[in-house]
Design a protein around this motif. Structure first.
Motif, PDB file in Angstrom:
ATOM      1  N   HIS A 267       0.732  -1.125   0.029  1.00 23.72           N
ATOM      2  CA  HIS A 267      -0.173   0.111  -0.035  1.00 23.72           C
ATOM      3  C   HIS A 267       0.975   1.267  -0.177  1.00 23.72           C
ATOM      4  O   HIS A 267       1.751   1.488   1.099  1.00 23.72           O
ATOM      5  CB  HIS A 267      -0.852  -0.167   1.131  1.00 23.72           C
ATOM      6  N   PHE A 268       0.902   1.835  -1.175  1.00 23.26           N
ATOM      7  CA  PHE A 268       2.043   2.920  -1.218  1.00 23.26           C
ATOM      8  C   PHE A 268       1.322   4.336  -0.795  1.00 23.26           C
ATOM      9  O   PHE A 268       0.122   4.551  -0.808  1.00 23.26           O
ATOM     10  CB  PHE A 268       2.151   3.168  -2.770  1.00 23.26           C
ATOM     11  N   GLU A 269       2.298   5.200   0.184  1.00 25.28           N
ATOM     12  CA  GLU A 269       1.811   6.377   0.719  1.00 25.28           C
ATOM     13  C   GLU A 269       3.080   7.386   0.629  1.00 25.28           C
ATOM     14  O   GLU A 269       4.323   6.678   0.621  1.00 25.28           O
ATOM     15  CB  GLU A 269       1.205   6.161   1.784  1.00 25.28           C
ATOM     16  N   ILE A 270       3.035   8.438   1.002  1.00 28.28           N
ATOM     17  CA  ILE A 270       4.380   9.369   1.252  1.00 28.28           C
ATOM     18  C   ILE A 270       4.823   9.019   2.490  1.00 28.28           C
ATOM     19  O   ILE A 270       4.270   9.204   3.598  1.00 28.28           O
ATOM     20  CB  ILE A 270       3.790  10.850   0.934  1.00 28.28           C
ATOM     21  N   VAL A 271       6.007   8.720   2.603  1.00 27.56           N
ATOM     22  CA  VAL A 271       6.678   8.400   3.961  1.00 27.56           C
ATOM     23  C   VAL A 271       8.149   9.154   4.024  1.00 27.56           C
ATOM     24  O   VAL A 271       8.680   9.492   2.958  1.00 27.56           O
ATOM     25  CB  VAL A 271       7.187   6.919   3.901  1.00 27.56           C
ATOM     26  N   ALA A 272       8.302   9.538   5.238  1.00 27.38           N
ATOM     27  CA  ALA A 272       9.654  10.372   5.286  1.00 27.38           C
ATOM     28  C   ALA A 272      10.628   9.172   5.745  1.00 27.38           C
ATOM     29  O   ALA A 272      10.675   8.280   6.502  1.00 27.38           O
ATOM     30  CB  ALA A 272       9.843  11.165   6.867  1.00 27.38           C
ATOM     31  N   VAL A 273      11.787   9.033   4.861  1.00 25.38           N
ATOM     32  CA  VAL A 273      13.049   8.125   4.921  1.00 25.38           C
ATOM     33  C   VAL A 273      13.264   8.047   6.235  1.00 25.38           C
ATOM     34  O   VAL A 273      13.813   7.101   6.855  1.00 25.38           O
ATOM     35  CB  VAL A 273      13.781   8.454   3.744  1.00 25.38           C
ATOM     36  N   GLN A 274      13.779   9.187   7.021  1.00 27.21           N
ATOM     37  CA  GLN A 274      14.254   9.106   8.307  1.00 27.21           C
ATOM     38  C   GLN A 274      13.387   8.500   9.214  1.00 27.21           C
ATOM     39  O   GLN A 274      14.152   7.879  10.334  1.00 27.21           O
ATOM     40  CB  GLN A 274      14.599  10.747   8.639  1.00 27.21           C
ATOM     41  N   ASP A 275      12.211   8.660   9.057  1.00 26.57           N
ATOM     42  CA  ASP A 275      11.314   7.989  10.185  1.00 26.57           C
ATOM     43  C   ASP A 275      11.510   6.396  10.381  1.00 26.57           C
ATOM     44  O   ASP A 275      11.684   5.624  11.207  1.00 26.57           O
ATOM     45  CB  ASP A 275       9.869   8.339   9.934  1.00 26.57           C
ATOM     46  N   VAL A 276      11.708   5.818   8.936  1.00 30.59           N
ATOM     47  CA  VAL A 276      11.843   4.422   8.681  1.00 30.59           C
ATOM     48  C   VAL A 276      13.394   4.068   9.025  1.00 30.59           C
ATOM     49  O   VAL A 276      13.260   3.231   9.875  1.00 30.59           O
ATOM     50  CB  VAL A 276      11.897   4.169   7.009  1.00 30.59           C
ATOM     51  N   ILE A 277      14.363   4.867   8.929  1.00 27.73           N
ATOM     52  CA  ILE A 277      15.616   4.427   9.440  1.00 27.73           C
ATOM     53  C   ILE A 277      15.467   4.474  11.081  1.00 27.73           C
ATOM     54  O   ILE A 277      16.206   3.929  11.944  1.00 27.73           O
ATOM     55  CB  ILE A 277      16.559   5.530   8.915  1.00 27.73           C
ATOM     56  N   ASP A 278      14.906   5.564  11.618  1.00 28.34           N
ATOM     57  CA  ASP A 278      14.871   5.706  13.141  1.00 28.34           C
ATOM     58  C   ASP A 278      14.133   4.594  13.637  1.00 28.34           C
ATOM     59  O   ASP A 278      14.548   4.155  14.774  1.00 28.34           O
ATOM     60  CB  ASP A 278      14.315   7.081  13.365  1.00 28.34           C
ATOM     61  N   GLU A 279      13.099   4.175  12.976  1.00 30.17           N
ATOM     62  CA  GLU A 279      12.237   3.016  13.354  1.00 30.17           C
ATOM     63  C   GLU A 279      12.974   1.800  13.649  1.00 30.17           C
ATOM     64  O   GLU A 279      13.129   0.934  14.522  1.00 30.17           O
ATOM     65  CB  GLU A 279      10.913   2.808  12.803  1.00 30.17           C
ATOM     66  N   VAL A 280      13.901   1.364  12.476  1.00 25.27           N
ATOM     67  CA  VAL A 280      14.651   0.465  12.491  1.00 25.27           C
ATOM     68  C   VAL A 280      15.969   0.526  13.614  1.00 25.27           C
ATOM     69  O   VAL A 280      15.987  -0.905  14.198  1.00 25.27           O
ATOM     70  CB  VAL A 280      15.430   0.201  11.084  1.00 25.27           C
ATOM     71  N   LEU A 281      16.247   1.560  13.842  1.00 24.89           N
ATOM     72  CA  LEU A 281      17.313   1.485  14.705  1.00 24.89           C
ATOM     73  C   LEU A 281      16.778   1.369  16.144  1.00 24.89           C
ATOM     74  O   LEU A 281      17.377   0.732  16.918  1.00 24.89           O
ATOM     75  CB  LEU A 281      18.100   2.826  14.751  1.00 24.89           C
ATOM     76  N   THR A 282      15.564   1.742  16.377  1.00 28.26           N
ATOM     77  CA  THR A 282      14.861   1.655  17.807  1.00 28.26           C
ATOM     78  C   THR A 282      14.604   0.070  17.773  1.00 28.26           C
ATOM     79  O   THR A 282      14.817  -0.209  19.112  1.00 28.26           O
ATOM     80  CB  THR A 282      13.695   2.410  17.720  1.00 28.26           C
ATOM     81  N   GLN A 283      14.162  -0.551  16.640  1.00 29.70           N
ATOM     82  CA  GLN A 283      13.987  -1.900  17.054  1.00 29.70           C
ATOM     83  C   GLN A 283      15.303  -2.683  17.440  1.00 29.70           C
ATOM     84  O   GLN A 283      15.067  -3.757  18.102  1.00 29.70           O
ATOM     85  CB  GLN A 283      13.532  -2.395  15.444  1.00 29.70           C
ATOM     86  N   ASN A 284      16.169  -2.283  16.975  1.00 29.10           N
ATOM     87  CA  ASN A 284      17.589  -2.921  17.132  1.00 29.10           C
ATOM     88  C   ASN A 284      18.510  -2.331  18.435  1.00 29.10           C
ATOM     89  O   ASN A 284      19.541  -2.713  18.284  1.00 29.10           O
ATOM     90  CB  ASN A 284      18.358  -3.014  15.738  1.00 29.10           C
ATOM     91  N   ALA A 285      17.790  -1.441  19.160  1.00 33.65           N
ATOM     92  CA  ALA A 285      18.484  -0.699  20.090  1.00 33.65           C
ATOM     93  C   ALA A 285      19.156  -1.974  21.220  1.00 33.65           C
ATOM     94  O   ALA A 285      20.415  -1.909  21.424  1.00 33.65           O
ATOM     95  CB  ALA A 285      17.722  -0.067  20.877  1.00 33.65           C
ATOM     96  N   ASN A 286      18.528  -2.987  21.471  1.00 40.45           N
ATOM     97  CA  ASN A 286      19.272  -4.002  22.430  1.00 40.45           C
ATOM     98  C   ASN A 286      20.291  -4.642  21.570  1.00 40.45           C
ATOM     99  O   ASN A 286      21.358  -4.940  22.215  1.00 40.45           O
ATOM    100  CB  ASN A 286      17.893  -4.963  22.933  1.00 40.45           C
TER     101      ASN A 286
END
Length: 562
Positions: A267-286
């Motif tokens: 499902h395509f929509e407009i996304v901020a690339v930095q939000d995606v990168i930040d989310e991945v880094l948060t998932q992998n914090a531990n």
């Protein structure tokens, strides 16, 4: 992974791959026409020239084939402009082909007997590219062409054995092709059934094994808050780290089985690339802390049109590989603008990968193993998932690696857009409010999971009503936390609707499940209910509960102000 998205991927039959396959077959047959038409046109012109342009029939055939060349290019252009399977267009193409061939053989005499090869080529090509039905129709049209040619061409009628040979060839060759196509079709069905059986097994095994892992994870979180000494806390941390690795494996198995089902549509929509990168880094914090890896991020304000959940999963798997294969090193994440869009790149300074392994990295279950290597968690599905999701999104993923210098992975082909006023946020804001006094209705059919979850919620200060099934008396509550399968033909979606009906309001709810999120979201029919895939990390459950409770409190205050 897929559990992190706040809305599900929409499901449907896999129209994109099918459309691409139809487009390729249509275009390939049109290309054959473009090649054959000038080839035989040149042959006829050469024969006409050697004849001194004395034969009226040869002149007519040469003119006809010359006139048919623009038609061939028009059909090719039409297919490129509007790809897909159009029966009328195929009928028009086949009719034009057989008419041109029949015309050439009928009035061309013995000199144009070689045109029969085009007749056989077109007949077999239609069958191989479009299927058995087209092969049968093409064979009948070819036999009709031979009958018309025999009637008008004196050479054919005067040489019945030549004609009989060509007729038998026209029947026997397609008949043999027909038998081969049936075998291929049967083998394809068997392979698809085996693949679906494998996918069902992976999904079921993942679901069944995730339940106890989920319970252990929650019990571990409870144990961490019981006043342990330093050594005991370290042991709990080690247990939690191992559980994280196992849960990652189960998520990979579920993801690959979901993709194998062919029911994932972006499902395509407009996304901020930095939000995606930040989310991945948060998932992998531990994991970042455990591995001693440091991330350097080149921040960006660019936006792309994409599926945020799918792109997050692609980047998550790539970053996960960097953490596994380049521990203790520095990983750089950034973006580059290209002529055809934006690319996200991940560069690590690990040991690198030998060149002979690079072409195999995207194969299922393939892992780089060399003598003396340390054991690496996982089964080699991460990049296989990346490859399938990238294909689904029309993205290109490439890997470059040099032994001793590290590995670089590029996700290319993201379409850039201008900065919009409103964009899709990958993750809702996190809140740090306590859960003290929050009344939670907890429903779970597994008693171990129920006990672990209830214990953890009570440690967070929640007032918990814990039940093992859907047949219960609903007490007033502020939040519903439920499993998906509740027994007796009842699922979490049914239970949430019933609780909201009795309460007379939309009580916030969370669904924790080991099933595919797409299926659960379809049952729920609502986008505002978070779906957490088991095993759920306690921090993930806590942040989701806080977000829902704070959002509810804000809405209540806003209504009171009005």
């Amino acid at each position: 992974m897929f559990r992190k998205r706040k809305r599900a991927l929409r499901t449907s039959l896999p129209a994109v791959p099918a459309g691409r396959e139809q487009y390729d077959t249509e275009r390939a047959q049109a290309m054959v026409r473009i090649i054959l038409t000038p080839l035989f046109g040149s042959y006829i012109t050469a024969i006409t020239f050697l004849d001194g342009f004395q034969s009226t029939s040869l002149n007519a055939v040469a003119a006809y084939f010359a006139a048919y060349m623009p038609v061939s290019f028009f059909l090719y252009w039409w297919i490129i402009r509007k790809p897909g399977a159009f029966i009328r267009r195929r009928a028009l193409s086949m009719g034009g082909d057989y008419t041109a061939i029949t015309f050439g053989m009928s009035i061309g005499g013995a000199a144009l007997l070689p045109v029969y090869s085009a007749l056989l080529w077109v007949t077999v090509g239609n069958g191989l590219r479009f299927g058995v039905r087209y092969l049968v129709v093409s064979t009948l049209l070819a036999l009709l062409s031979l009958a018309v040619t025999t009637y008008f061409n004196s050479f054919w009628s005067e040489n019945p054995y030549v004609t009989l040979t060509l007729v038998m060839t026209t029947i026997l060759v397609p008949a043999y092709i027909y038998a081969l196509l049936k075998k291929v079709h049967e083998s394809s069905i068997a392979a698809q059934e085996a693949n679906l059986a494998k996918s069902r097994f992976l999904a079921q095994a993942s679901h069944d094994l995730r339940q106890p892992i989920h319970a252990i994870s929650l019990f571990t979180a409870c144990l961490r808050d019981t006043g342990l000494n330093r050594e005991q806390k370290q042991m709990v941390e080690n247990i939690d780290r191992s559980l994280h690795s196992v849960s990652g494996l189960f998520r990979s198995l579920l993801d690959i089985s979901t993709l194998d089902s062919g029911k994932v549509t972006p499902h395509f929509e407009i996304v901020a690339v930095q939000d995606v990168i930040d989310e991945v880094l948060t998932q992998n914090a531990n994991r970042t802390e455990w591995s001693g890896t440091t991330f350097k991020v080149v921040r960006t304000r660019l936006h792309v049109r994409t599926d945020a959940a799918v792109l997050t999963t692609i980047l998550q798997n790539i970053v996960s590989n960097a953490l596994k294969y380049a521990p203790g090193s520095q990983v750089l994440i950034g973006c580059r603008r290209h002529r055809y869009g934006l690319s996200i790149e991940v560069h690590d300074r690990g040991e690198g990968i030998a060149e002979e392994h690079l072409p195999l990295l995207f194969d299922e279950f393939y892992q780089v193993r060399e003598r003396g290597d340390r054991d690496i968690e996982g089964v080699g599905l991460g990049l296989a998932i990346v490859k399938r999701l990238a294909h689904l999104m029309s993205l290109r993923v490439s890997i470059r690696s040099v032994r001793g210098r590290g590995t670089s992975v590029r996700i290319a082909g993201l379409p850039m857009v201008s900065t919009p006023e409103r964009i899709r946020r990958v993750k809702p804001d996190r809140f740090a409010s306590p859960l003290e006094g929050l009344r939670v209705l907890l429903v779970e059919d597994d008693e171990d999971v129920l006990l672990a979850t209830a214990t953890l919620l009570r440690k967070w200060g929640c007032v918990v009503q814990a039940e093992t099934g859907a047949e219960l008396s609903v007490a007033p509550c502020d939040l519903v936390v439920t499993d998906f399968d509740l027994g007796g033909g009842i699922v979490g979606a049914d239970f949430i609707r019933e609780v909201r009906r009795q309460a007379g309001r939309d009580i916030p709810a969370i669904v924790m499940t080991g099933h595919d999120e797409n299926r659960v979201r379809e049952e729920l029919g609502q986008q505002d209910i978070p779906i957490l895939s088991k095993p759920v990390r306690p921090s993930e459950l806590r942040s989701t509960m806080i977000a829902l409770s704070v959002g509810r409190e804000r809405n209540r205050q806003a209504q009171a102000a009005v």
